[in-house]
Enzyme design. Structure first.
Site, PDB file in Angstrom:
ATOM      1  CB  CYS A 272     -13.324   7.987   4.364  1.00 41.40           C
ATOM      2  SG  CYS A 272     -14.557   8.846   5.384  1.00 41.40           S
TER       3      CYS A 272
ATOM      4  CG  HIS B 205     -17.764   6.734   8.461  1.00 45.13           C
ATOM      5  ND1 HIS B 205     -16.852   6.974   7.468  1.00 45.13           N
ATOM      6  CD2 HIS B 205     -18.901   6.343   7.838  1.00 45.13           C
ATOM      7  CE1 HIS B 205     -17.395   6.747   6.295  1.00 45.13           C
ATOM      8  NE2 HIS B 205     -18.654   6.367   6.494  1.00 45.13           N
TER       9      HIS B 205
ATOM     10  CD  GLU C 166     -12.823   6.822  10.936  1.00 42.02           C
ATOM     11  OE1 GLU C 166     -11.989   6.534  10.061  1.00 42.02           O
ATOM     12  OE2 GLU C 166     -14.017   6.442  10.897  1.00 42.02           O
TER      13      GLU C 166
ATOM     14  CB  CYS D 188     -13.365  10.194   8.970  1.00 43.02           C
ATOM     15  SG  CYS D 188     -14.916   9.265   9.084  1.00 43.02           S
TER      16      CYS D 188
END
Length: 147
Positions: free
Chosen positions: A86, A56, A58, A89
């Site tokens: 999420c 992701h 992040e 993360c």
């Protein structure tokens, strides 16, 4: 007087990263990490390219910022991300002890808020910065995928 480096300025940089993800066929989420008004990390989703569910924006940004700083803690940093983090993360952000998280669009299904994820007690979080732009990019992406 409008400061040149405010939340909107840095969220626009994160949106540029999200657009790169969109063009590459990735879910269009972008992130930048800032310290003292300086971008030290830029990232976007790479889950398809790397065939890695943890890639992701992040997560990529955290790794890049830690490498830049030479340490694992991001206490004096701010993450700007186009979509609310999420749970995965947010957990990584907890461990990085990031000082502040600013997100664009709220993720009403998988966001850290709705999931009840605990952030580091010193981490500040705010959302809604350029939310319409971030949401529009996500909606365009998924509409294109569903054709």
């Amino acid at each position: 007087m409008v400061l040149p480096y405010d939340d909107t300025y840095f969220m626009k940089k994160a949106l540029q990263e999200a657009e790169y993800a969109f063009e590459a066929g990735e879910v269009p989420v972008g992130a930048v990490i800032v310290v003292q008004d300086r971008i030290i990390a830029r990232a976007h989703n790479l889950t398809e390219k790397l065939n890695d569910v943890t890639a992701h924006a992040e997560m990529q940004a955290i790794t890049s910022a830690a490498n830049f700083l030479g340490g694992k803690y991001l206490k004096d940093c701010t993450l700007y991300v186009t979509l609310e983090p999420c749970q995965m993360c947010a957990g990584a952000l907890y461990w990085s002890q990031i000082g502040k998280i600013v997100y664009g669009a709220t993720d009403e299904q998988r966001g850290c808020g709705v999931m009840g994820t605990t952030l580091h007690p010193k981490t500040k979080i705010s959302g809604g910065i350029l939310a319409d732009e971030a949401t529009s990019l996500l909606l365009q992406f998924f509409a294109k995928k569903r054709k």
